[in-house]
Design a protein around this motif. Structure first.
Motif, PDB file in Angstrom:
ATOM      1  N   ALA A 109      84.920   6.642   3.034  1.00  0.00           N
ATOM      2  CA  ALA A 109      85.105   6.164   1.650  1.00  0.00           C
ATOM      3  C   ALA A 109      84.736   4.688   1.540  1.00  0.00           C
ATOM      4  O   ALA A 109      84.121   4.257   0.546  1.00  0.00           O
ATOM      5  CB  ALA A 109      86.552   6.389   1.213  1.00  0.00           C
ATOM      6  N   CYS A 110      85.070   3.906   2.555  1.00  0.00           N
ATOM      7  CA  CYS A 110      84.723   2.480   2.554  1.00  0.00           C
ATOM      8  C   CYS A 110      83.207   2.305   2.563  1.00  0.00           C
ATOM      9  O   CYS A 110      82.661   1.464   1.845  1.00  0.00           O
ATOM     10  CB  CYS A 110      85.369   1.797   3.758  1.00  0.00           C
ATOM     11  SG  CYS A 110      85.023   0.024   3.890  1.00  0.00           S
ATOM     12  N   HIS A 114      84.106   2.247  -1.809  1.00  0.00           N
ATOM     13  CA  HIS A 114      85.457   2.201  -2.367  1.00  0.00           C
ATOM     14  C   HIS A 114      86.237   1.070  -1.700  1.00  0.00           C
ATOM     15  O   HIS A 114      86.603   1.141  -0.530  1.00  0.00           O
ATOM     16  CB  HIS A 114      86.193   3.532  -2.144  1.00  0.00           C
ATOM     17  CG  HIS A 114      85.588   4.679  -2.867  1.00  0.00           C
ATOM     18  ND1 HIS A 114      84.634   5.484  -2.322  1.00  0.00           N
ATOM     19  CD2 HIS A 114      85.802   5.151  -4.131  1.00  0.00           C
ATOM     20  CE1 HIS A 114      84.285   6.412  -3.177  1.00  0.00           C
ATOM     21  NE2 HIS A 114      84.976   6.227  -4.300  1.00  0.00           N
TER      22      HIS A 114
END
Length: 129
Positions: A109-110, A114
């Motif tokens: 996700a990073c 995000h």
């Protein structure tokens, strides 16, 4: 003549034990009774020894049975402890694997941009306990 007396005296001395060993009509029953008493005493002694040996064998068998039961109990207790340890270890491994899965999802996700995922702390395996 003197030699003859010496030989005669020696003959009497040699004959004395033979006379003492002869059995007459009155001595045979007492010898048989003495033999019977001796045989009975030997039988009683042997019986007492057999009883004592049986008691020792019974005690040894009883002790063996107690030792075997204690050993079996120790083996069962050790097995139970080993199973508890194995279950605990497997639970820890699952918690760690779940934390690693969550961390990989957080890293993914990073990388997709995000920022909350990038700023979040790494997952703690204890949280998955």
């Amino acid at each position: 003549m003197r030699q003859y007396l010496v030989f005669a005296a020696l003959g009497l001395i040699a004959a004395a034990p033979a006379v003492a060993q002869t059995t007459g009509p009155g001595t045979a029953p007492s010898t048989a009774a003495a033999n019977r008493r001796a045989a009975d005493a030997i039988d009683a002694r042997d019986s007492a020894r057999a009883d004592a040996n049986a008691a020792v064998a019974a005690d040894a068998q009883s002790q063996y049975s107690r030792d075997l039961a204690a050993y079996d109990s120790a083996v069962r207790a050790r097995h139970a402890a080993t199973m508890r340890d194995r279950m605990h270890y497997n639970h820890q491994r699952r918690a760690y694997a779940m934390a690693m899965e969550a961390w990989r999802a957080q890293v993914a996700a990073c990388r997709r941009g995000h920022r909350r995922a990038c700023n979040a702390p790494s997952p703690n395996p204890a949280a998955f306990w």
